[in-house]
Design a protein around this motif. Structure first.
Motif, short mmCIF file in Angstrom:
data_model
loop_
_atom_site.label_atom_id
_atom_site.label_comp_id
_atom_site.label_asym_id
_atom_site.label_seq_id
_atom_site.Cartn_x
_atom_site.Cartn_y
_atom_site.Cartn_z
N UNK A 70 1.39 -0.85 -0.20
CA UNK A 70 0.03 0.39 0.20
C UNK A 70 0.87 1.23 0.10
N UNK A 71 1.92 1.29 1.10
CA UNK A 71 2.95 2.58 1.29
C UNK A 71 4.01 1.66 -0.02
N UNK A 72 4.12 2.07 -0.42
CA UNK A 72 5.97 1.97 -1.19
C UNK A 72 6.93 2.70 -0.56
N UNK A 73 6.70 4.26 -0.63
CA UNK A 73 7.66 4.73 -0.21
C UNK A 73 8.47 4.54 1.14
N UNK A 74 7.62 3.47 2.27
CA UNK A 74 7.77 2.76 2.62
C UNK A 74 8.93 1.09 2.61
N UNK A 75 8.21 0.79 1.61
CA UNK A 75 8.94 -0.43 1.57
C UNK A 75 10.31 -0.02 1.23
N UNK B 60 12.13 2.27 2.55
CA UNK B 60 12.48 3.05 3.25
C UNK B 60 12.70 2.10 4.83
N UNK B 61 12.02 0.80 4.12
CA UNK B 61 12.03 0.15 5.71
C UNK B 61 13.03 0.18 6.86
N UNK B 62 14.51 0.13 6.54
CA UNK B 62 15.37 0.09 7.29
C UNK B 62 16.07 1.40 7.91
N UNK B 63 15.67 2.49 7.39
CA UNK B 63 15.03 4.06 7.73
C UNK B 63 14.52 3.84 9.14
N UNK B 64 14.95 4.86 9.81
CA UNK B 64 14.40 5.28 11.26
C UNK B 64 13.63 6.34 11.74
N UNK B 65 12.81 6.36 12.58
CA UNK B 65 12.03 6.75 12.02
C UNK B 65 12.02 8.53 12.13
N UNK C 243 10.08 11.91 6.11
CA UNK C 243 9.41 13.06 5.77
C UNK C 243 8.43 12.83 6.65
N UNK C 244 7.53 13.79 6.70
CA UNK C 244 5.97 14.64 7.70
C UNK C 244 5.34 13.58 6.96
N UNK C 245 4.98 13.28 5.47
CA UNK C 245 4.04 12.09 4.71
C UNK C 245 4.38 10.89 5.30
N UNK C 246 5.91 10.80 4.76
CA UNK C 246 6.19 8.96 5.53
C UNK C 246 5.97 8.44 6.75
N UNK D 45 3.55 9.91 8.03
CA UNK D 45 1.90 9.89 8.80
C UNK D 45 1.58 8.29 7.80
N UNK D 46 1.85 8.34 6.38
CA UNK D 46 1.90 6.20 6.61
C UNK D 46 2.46 5.64 6.78
N UNK D 47 3.33 5.60 7.64
CA UNK D 47 3.61 4.78 8.95
C UNK D 47 2.83 4.43 9.84
N UNK D 48 2.32 5.70 10.53
CA UNK D 48 1.87 5.39 11.96
C UNK D 48 0.31 5.17 11.38
N UNK D 49 -0.16 5.18 10.07
CA UNK D 49 -1.37 4.27 9.63
C UNK D 49 -1.35 3.30 8.82
N UNK D 50 0.21 2.96 8.90
CA UNK D 50 -0.21 1.79 8.25
C UNK D 50 0.70 0.24 9.71
N UNK D 51 1.03 1.09 11.05
CA UNK D 51 1.36 0.27 11.54
C UNK D 51 -0.13 0.28 12.24
N UNK D 52 -1.07 0.61 11.83
CA UNK D 52 -2.53 0.24 12.71
C UNK D 52 -3.23 -0.50 11.87
N UNK D 53 -2.62 -0.60 10.33
CA UNK D 53 -3.30 -1.64 9.60
C UNK D 53 -2.87 -2.76 10.01
N UNK D 54 -1.97 -2.80 10.24
CA UNK D 54 -1.05 -3.94 10.38
C UNK D 54 -1.85 -5.20 11.76
N UNK D 55 -2.60 -4.37 12.48
CA UNK D 55 -3.48 -4.92 12.98
C UNK D 55 -4.66 -5.58 12.89
N UNK D 56 -4.74 -5.06 11.29
CA UNK D 56 -6.68 -5.58 11.01
C UNK D 56 -7.10 -5.18 11.98
#
Length: 238
Positions: A123-128, A130-135, A139-142, A144-155
């Motif tokens: 869903x979030x190609x920029x995260x893929x 940068x998966x080894x980058x630290x928080x 960027x601000x957009x990344x 936000x994607x990370x926070x949303x993605x973490x929530x989605x991992x919980x289904x």
């Protein structure tokens, strides 16, 4: 369409100060409901109370028929509610991958947790990338994607999303809100969205609830709030 979340006569706040006063609203299963209003209206307090961060002093919170008033926050998560707070809540010292895995720590179904992680990267190609980058390197957009993605991992069955566009470029905001609409269509995700950008929120929402000084001032289909000039001027200021 059956309701997933029902808030009835909710009163909540901080210490002796009541921010929400007798708030009632319904979130239909598989819908996006936008909570709108000026700063200080009680929008964030509503999400914090539903997620268990705040204890209500009156009223009911019913999630799929179960009362959440005395349920601990971690149990609220296990029931299927994920909360993405304002400010994104990324752990700056952890990598993208480590942040995302936090979202699935409580899950017993490890194979599906791994599948959910893969889906978030899709869903979030920029995260893929940068998966080894630290928080703190994102960027601000990344973030936000990370926070949303973490929530989605919980289904989650219900996603509580607080001000996802705050500080972001309009293009990034459009991408994130567009993703919510796709998830709603493709997976049936239910979303309770607090958003400062009223036009953007109403463009993806099914229903809108306007809070004013801790009370519900208006509750109507999003299309009606969006298209009725009198309602917009009276309750939304544009």
């Amino acid at each position: 369409m059956a309701s997933l979340l029902q808030v009835e006569g909710l009163t909540s706040g901080y210490g002796p100060v009541s921010v929400l006063k007798d708030v009632s609203l319904t979130v239909e299963r598989g819908s996006i409901t936008a909570v709108l209003g000026a700063n200080g209206a009680g929008k964030t307090t509503l999400l914090r109370t539903v997620s268990g961060l705040l204890r209500p002093t009156g009223g009911q919170i019913l999630f799929d028929g179960a009362d959440l008033r005395s349920v601990r926050m971690e149990q609220v998560v296990r029931k299927g509610i994920a909360h993405v707070p304002e400010g994104r809540g990324v752990v700056a010292e952890l990598t993208v991958d480590e942040n995302l895995r936090l979202g699935g720590l409580w899950r017993r179904d490890r194979p599906d947790a791994a599948k959910a992680l893969t889906e978030v990267y899709e869903l979030f190609e920029p995260l893929a990338r940068r998966r080894r980058s630290v928080g703190h390197q994102l960027s601000g957009g990344e973030r936000q994607m990370l926070a949303l993605g973490r929530a989605l991992v919980a289904r989650p069955r219900l996603l509580l999303l607080d001000e996802p566009s705050l500080g972001l470029a309009p293009r990034v905001t459009a991408q994130i809100l567009g993703l919510l609409a796709r998830l709603r269509e493709q997976t049936g995700l239910t979303v309770l969205l607090v958003e400062q950008n009223v036009r953007s929120a109403l463009s993806v929402a099914d229903h809108g609830v306007v809070l004013s000084v801790g009370r519900v001032a208006m509750s109507a289909p999003a299309a009606r709030l969006r298209d009725d000039d009198d309602l917009r001027h009276a309750y939304l200021g544009f």
